[in-house]
Design a protein around this motif. Structure first.
Motif, PDB file in Angstrom:
ATOM      1  N   HIS A   8       0.833  -1.201   0.000  1.00  0.00           N
ATOM      2  CA  HIS A   8       0.000   0.000   0.000  1.00  0.00           C
ATOM      3  C   HIS A   8       0.875   1.262   0.000  1.00  0.00           C
ATOM      4  N   ASP A   9       2.022   1.149   0.645  1.00  0.00           N
ATOM      5  CA  ASP A   9       2.978   2.248   0.790  1.00  0.00           C
ATOM      6  C   ASP A   9       4.090   2.166  -0.272  1.00  0.00           C
ATOM      7  N   ASN A  10       3.890   1.301  -1.269  1.00  0.00           N
ATOM      8  CA  ASN A  10       4.818   1.132  -2.405  1.00  0.00           C
ATOM      9  C   ASN A  10       6.189   0.594  -2.002  1.00  0.00           C
ATOM     10  N   ARG A  31       5.275   0.852 -13.195  1.00  0.00           N
ATOM     11  CA  ARG A  31       4.864   1.648 -12.030  1.00  0.00           C
ATOM     12  C   ARG A  31       6.098   2.392 -11.539  1.00  0.00           C
ATOM     13  N   PHE A  37       8.183   5.495 -10.114  1.00  0.00           N
ATOM     14  CA  PHE A  37       8.177   6.685  -9.265  1.00  0.00           C
ATOM     15  C   PHE A  37       9.452   7.533  -9.458  1.00  0.00           C
TER      16      PHE A  37
HETATM   17  C1  LIG Z   1       1.855   4.701  -3.759  1.00  0.00           C
HETATM   18  O1  LIG Z   1       1.567   4.786  -5.117  1.00  0.00           O
HETATM   19  C2  LIG Z   1       0.312   5.318  -5.449  1.00  0.00           C
HETATM   20  C3  LIG Z   1       0.209   5.397  -6.938  1.00  0.00           C
HETATM   21  O2  LIG Z   1       0.433   4.157  -7.519  1.00  0.00           O
HETATM   22  C4  LIG Z   1       0.145   6.703  -4.871  1.00  0.00           C
HETATM   23  O3  LIG Z   1      -1.191   7.137  -5.088  1.00  0.00           O
HETATM   24  C5  LIG Z   1       0.442   6.685  -3.388  1.00  0.00           C
HETATM   25  O4  LIG Z   1       0.430   8.020  -2.898  1.00  0.00           O
HETATM   26  C6  LIG Z   1       1.794   6.067  -3.122  1.00  0.00           C
HETATM   27  N1  LIG Z   1       2.003   5.998  -1.696  1.00  0.00           N
HETATM   28  C7  LIG Z   1       3.093   6.452  -1.115  1.00  0.00           C
HETATM   29  C8  LIG Z   1       3.116   6.388   0.368  1.00  0.00           C
HETATM   30  O5  LIG Z   1       4.034   6.892  -1.760  1.00  0.00           O
END
Ligand SMILES: *[C@@H]1O[C@H](CO)[C@@H](O)[C@H](O)[C@H]1NC(C)=O
Ligand SMILES: *[C@@H]1O[C@H](CO)[C@@H](O)[C@H](O)[C@H]1NC(C)=O
Ligand SMILES: *[C@@H]1O[C@H](CO)[C@@H](O)[C@H](O)[C@H]1NC(C)=O
Ligand SMILES: *[C@@H]1O[C@H](CO)[C@@H](O)[C@H](O)[C@H]1NC(C)=O
Ligand SMILES: *[C@@H]1O[C@H](CO)[C@@H](O)[C@H](O)[C@H]1NC(C)=O
Length: 349
Positions: free
Chosen positions: A245-247, A284, A286
């Motif tokens: 959930h927190d990637n 995906r 970032f």
């Molecule tokens: C995790 O990724 C999602 C998008 O895929 C994003 O909306 C979310 O804010 C991200 N969470 C964090 C904690 O970075």
């Protein structure tokens, strides 16, 4: 596939008819082709190789040898290779000539005296959560072995490389350029569940790593780099990753490179620290810099054109492969130096 199967049937029938209880003790597994060079990686753990009369004789010898948990039989030469651990067999020769079996267990009426590595208990009914768990419970041999682990209760059972000394280390990734190339250009879902295999290159999977990290309050991440014929070690204290959930954001504590000549700190040094970064894959990303595509791998990439000072999940170095894409650990070490292997291992601390 068809040809291989039809070859196996007569042997199987013979095996079932003559062997009696053998079929309840062994599981027929796979034979994979692997490069000769990969054998020198040291994770194949052969006990002995002898010429036998037959497949059944080979199995009988494995049962008699107190350390044998797997065997590979060559139908042509009748060579019988016995191993201490592992699910499948590898060979650099003709895959169709070989047949692989692994032991289920050796039990008396009272209890079991030989379980697959990682399983324990009177009836081999328990399984370790990770390699530190096996070490701490003293239920595994003090050795480097392929082991079964179950990172989460009722979750998948995985085979990994375990070092059952020094507190027990679980290989979360095993990269060896001397083995057959494994594609690490994978999706978010693949990096999450894991891919590859324990006899070549693998990535354990972020979800499995996360589950292991939940089992204890402190873990260490150990980095082993092998190049030019020698191995060097470094470690990061307080390794952790956050949830899906927190990637799966990474956190790393202080770095230590035990001995002189150990690897430099490529992951948390100054502005190039990946601390707090989420995981990125090409589907995906970032990084805002196309890092997973440029590096051909998933990683906790920076939000910076540099991407990362290491490429642990990169490709085998080869002519025509850009440096960015290859296995490396900080530019000045990787450039001009063929890195043979990089291993990341975690340990309860
Ligand atoms: C995790 O990724 C999602 C998008 O895929 C994003 O909306 C979310 O804010 C991200 N969470 C964090 C904690 O970075
Ligand atoms: C199995 O049982 C025997 C006899 O009761 C005992 O001596 C031995 O320690 C047991 N082994 C294991 C692995 O529990
Ligand atoms: C990595 O995978 C993606 C998606 O399949 C593909 O577009 C890309 O070309 C691949 N990269 C390499 C270097 O093979
Ligand atoms: C790792 O982080 C999670 C939160 O994402 C936390 O619940 C857990 O206690 C942390 N584990 C360690 C070993 O620090
Ligand atoms: C961090 O990087 C600087 C500059 O490249 C280097 O001098 C220093 O040795 C590095 N520190 C560690 C711990 O590797």
């Amino acid at each position: 596939m068809v040809a291989r199967f039809s070859l196996l049937i007569p042997i199987f029938q013979l095996f079932m008819i003559v062997s009696g209880s053998f079929d309840s003790k062994f599981l027929h597994t796979d034979v994979f082709e692997e490069l000769e060079m990969c054998k020198h990686a040291g994770y194949h753990f052969r006990i002995s190789e002898i010429t036998t009369f037959s497949l059944i004789d080979c199995g009988r010898r494995c049962l008699k040898d107190g350390d044998c948990r797997r065997f590979m039989y060559d139908k042509e030469t009748k060579q019988c290779a016995m191993y201490e651990c592992g699910e499948n067999c590898i060979t650099d020769g003709d895959v169709n000539r070989k047949i692989c079996f692994r032991l289920l267990s050796v039990c008396t009426e009272v209890n079991c005296t030989r379980c697959p590595i990682g399983y324990y208990g009177d009836q081999c009914q328990h399984i370790i959560q990770d390699c530190s768990d096996g070490y701490q419970k003293s239920v595994t041999p003090q050795n480097t072995l392929l082991s079964f682990i179950q990172p989460s209760l009722n979750g998948a059972i995985l085979e990994v490389i375990c070092i059952f000394t020094y507190g027990g280390l679980t290989h979360i990734t095993h990269r060896d350029a001397r083995c057959k190339e494994t594609d690490f250009n994978k999706t978010w879902n693949e990096y999450s569940t894991g891919f590859g295999n324990s006899h070549g290159n693998y990535w354990l999977g972020l979800e499995n790593i996360f589950n292991i990290l939940q089992s204890h309050n402190r873990f260490k991440l150990s980095v082993q780099i092998i190049y030019d014929g020698h191995a060097s070690l470094g470690s990061y204290y307080h390794f952790n990753i956050s949830s899906a959930h927190d990637n799966y954001s990474i956190s790393l504590g202080e770095f230590s490179n035990h001995a002189q000549g150990g690897p430099v700190n490529s992951l948390t040094n100054g502005t190039f620290s990946i601390n707090g970064r989420p995981f990125s894959t090409y589907d995906r990303d970032f990084s805002n810099n196309d890092c997973p595509v440029r590096f051909n791998s998933g990683w906790w990439y920076l939000d910076d054109p540099v991407c990362s000072r290491a490429n642990v999940n990169g490709r085998r170095p080869a002519i025509g492969v850009p440096f960015e894409e290859t296995l490396h650990w900080q530019d000045d070490l990787g450039k001009g130096t063929e890195i043979d292997a990089i291993n990341l291992r975690i340990r309860r601390d």
